[in-house]
Design an enzyme around this catalytic site. Structure first.
Site, PDB file in Angstrom:
ATOM      1  N   CYS A  61      -5.038  -1.982  -1.054  1.00 31.77           N
ATOM      2  CA  CYS A  61      -5.335  -0.511  -1.544  1.00 31.77           C
ATOM      3  C   CYS A  61      -6.330  -0.814  -2.507  1.00 31.77           C
ATOM      4  CB  CYS A  61      -4.043   0.130  -1.982  1.00 31.77           C
ATOM      5  SG  CYS A  61      -4.664   1.775  -2.717  1.00 31.77           S
ATOM      6  N   ASN A  62      -7.859  -0.163  -2.232  1.00 35.58           N
ATOM      7  CA  ASN A  62      -8.649  -0.141  -3.379  1.00 35.58           C
ATOM      8  C   ASN A  62      -8.052   0.377  -4.581  1.00 35.58           C
ATOM      9  OD1 ASN A  62      -9.908   0.309  -0.260  1.00 35.58           O
ATOM     10  ND2 ASN A  62     -11.035  -1.186  -1.564  1.00 35.58           N
ATOM     11  N   THR A  63      -7.492   1.816  -4.522  1.00 34.51           N
ATOM     12  CA  THR A  63      -7.180   2.544  -5.576  1.00 34.51           C
ATOM     13  C   THR A  63      -6.088   1.716  -6.585  1.00 34.51           C
ATOM     14  OG1 THR A  63      -7.644   4.446  -4.737  1.00 34.51           O
ATOM     15  CG2 THR A  63      -6.347   4.839  -6.573  1.00 34.51           C
ATOM     16  N   GLY A 115      -4.352   8.030  -4.559  1.00 29.84           N
ATOM     17  CA  GLY A 115      -5.711   8.329  -5.113  1.00 29.84           C
ATOM     18  C   GLY A 115      -5.371   9.220  -5.954  1.00 29.84           C
ATOM     19  N   ASP A 121       0.712  -1.082   0.027  1.00 31.46           N
ATOM     20  CA  ASP A 121       0.108   0.015   0.001  1.00 31.46           C
ATOM     21  C   ASP A 121       0.790   1.121  -0.086  1.00 31.46           C
ATOM     22  OD1 ASP A 121      -2.320   1.391   0.211  1.00 31.46           O
ATOM     23  OD2 ASP A 121      -2.098   1.988   2.456  1.00 31.46           O
ATOM     24  N   SER A 122       0.451   2.536  -0.277  1.00 32.25           N
ATOM     25  CA  SER A 122       1.011   3.511  -0.199  1.00 32.25           C
ATOM     26  C   SER A 122       1.608   3.882   1.450  1.00 32.25           C
ATOM     27  CB  SER A 122       0.257   4.912  -0.442  1.00 32.25           C
ATOM     28  OG  SER A 122      -0.636   4.885   0.212  1.00 32.25           O
ATOM     29  N   CYS A 168     -12.037   2.570   1.575  1.00 31.21           N
ATOM     30  CA  CYS A 168     -10.732   2.769   1.486  1.00 31.21           C
ATOM     31  C   CYS A 168      -9.929   2.138   2.553  1.00 31.21           C
ATOM     32  CB  CYS A 168     -10.248   4.142   1.485  1.00 31.21           C
ATOM     33  SG  CYS A 168      -8.627   4.660   1.687  1.00 31.21           S
ATOM     34  N   THR A 169      -8.961   1.403   2.248  1.00 33.61           N
ATOM     35  CA  THR A 169      -8.384   0.664   3.429  1.00 33.61           C
ATOM     36  C   THR A 169      -7.862   1.430   4.678  1.00 33.61           C
ATOM     37  OG1 THR A 169      -6.198   0.473   2.335  1.00 33.61           O
ATOM     38  CG2 THR A 169      -7.608  -1.391   2.042  1.00 33.61           C
ATOM     39  N   HIS A 170      -7.486   2.688   4.603  1.00 34.53           N
ATOM     40  CA  HIS A 170      -7.154   3.340   5.694  1.00 34.53           C
ATOM     41  C   HIS A 170      -8.439   3.582   6.706  1.00 34.53           C
ATOM     42  CE1 HIS A 170      -3.751   4.711   3.449  1.00 34.53           C
ATOM     43  NE2 HIS A 170      -3.242   5.220   4.615  1.00 34.53           N
TER      44      HIS A 170
END
Length: 265
Positions: free
Chosen positions: A70-72, A40, A7-8, A177-179
């Protein structure tokens, strides 16, 4: 067994914690690039480049499965990552839990980044899995960034703003969003305040546990929550070994992962 996640930034913590709960003996590799967060707003090409770099760094540690947490990135980079790493390394993407939320009836709200809200991708999921269910898409500007930095005031402001745009009669809320899964209880409390006393508690739908279970299946193993807690942790920051930062450790999910260990191949 070793499971890698990319992920970022801190968005991978929820899925990593879910893997840890399902298999305490699994080694984890967390590969992120916080300097490039958030992903994003980036172009699909730039995002794919960054996600591939994180995936390659993780793959060098020879995991048994790789989660794109990460969804994006799952929307824009999953195909490229799979093309490069599969079939040798199973790659699991992250999809918002719209299907189970819709199956439980509506109304449903989907909290997501502004870039994802209203996108053809999300609208397609709604069309495919939530036909006939009342769905409200709620953009959450600044929430992922606030969660990334564990900025309590910014989190509270972003959550309040999104809750104000959420229908009071909503029964299911998809964390798109995973966050957002890291602040799920703060989201639940904010929506409850909008709904008022006596309202049915909103049900939150995240992706972490389903993604973790799928990663174990693709790795050829099964959950064993009672396994000895021997799993190690390797943290990669832009490809270099590091440690979880203070922001990561401010969340229960980050603290549950245990201390960073020497890399195992």
């Amino acid at each position: 067994m070793k499971i890698a996640l990319i992920d970022s930034g801190n968005g991978l913590l929820a899925a990593a914690a879910a893997v840890r709960r399902l298999r305490p003996d699994a080694d984890l590799v967390l590969s992120s690039d916080p300097a490039s967060m958030p992903w994003g707003p980036r172009t699909p090409e730039d995002l794919t480049r960054l996600a591939l770099a994180c995936a390659r760094a993780a793959a060098a540690h020879r995991p048994d499965a790789l989660i794109v947490a990460c969804n994006t990135a799952s929307v824009h980079a999953l195909e490229a990552i799979r093309a490069e790493l599969e079939p040798g390394l199973p790659v699991i993407g992250t999809v918002p839990a719209i299907k189970p939320a819709a199956a439980d009836g509506g109304p449903v709200a989907i909290w997501a980044t502004p870039a994802t809200t209203g996108s053809p991708y999300q609208r397609g999921l709604i069309r495919d899995f939530a036909s006939g269910v009342e769905v409200t898409e709620v953009p959450c500007p600044g929430l992922a960034d606030a969660v990334e930095h564990a900025d309590a005031d910014a989190i509270a402001a972003a959550v309040r703003a999104a809750a104000a745009n959420t229908p009071a009669d909503v029964r299911g809320l998809v964390l798109g969003c995973t966050h957002y899964e890291l602040v799920a209880e703060r989201i639940r409390a904010a929506v409850a305040e909008i709904q008022g006393p006596g309202a049915r508690p909103v049900e939150l739908y995240g992706s972490a546990m389903a993604v973790a279970a799928q990663a174990l299946r693709r790795a050829g193993t099964a959950p064993d929550p009672d396994a000895a807690p021997t799993g190690g942790l390797t943290v990669l920051l832009t490809g270099r070994e590091g440690e979880l930062g203070a922001a990561s450790l401010s969340y229960a999910e980050g603290r549950s992962l245990g201390p960073v260990s020497a890399a195992r191949s």
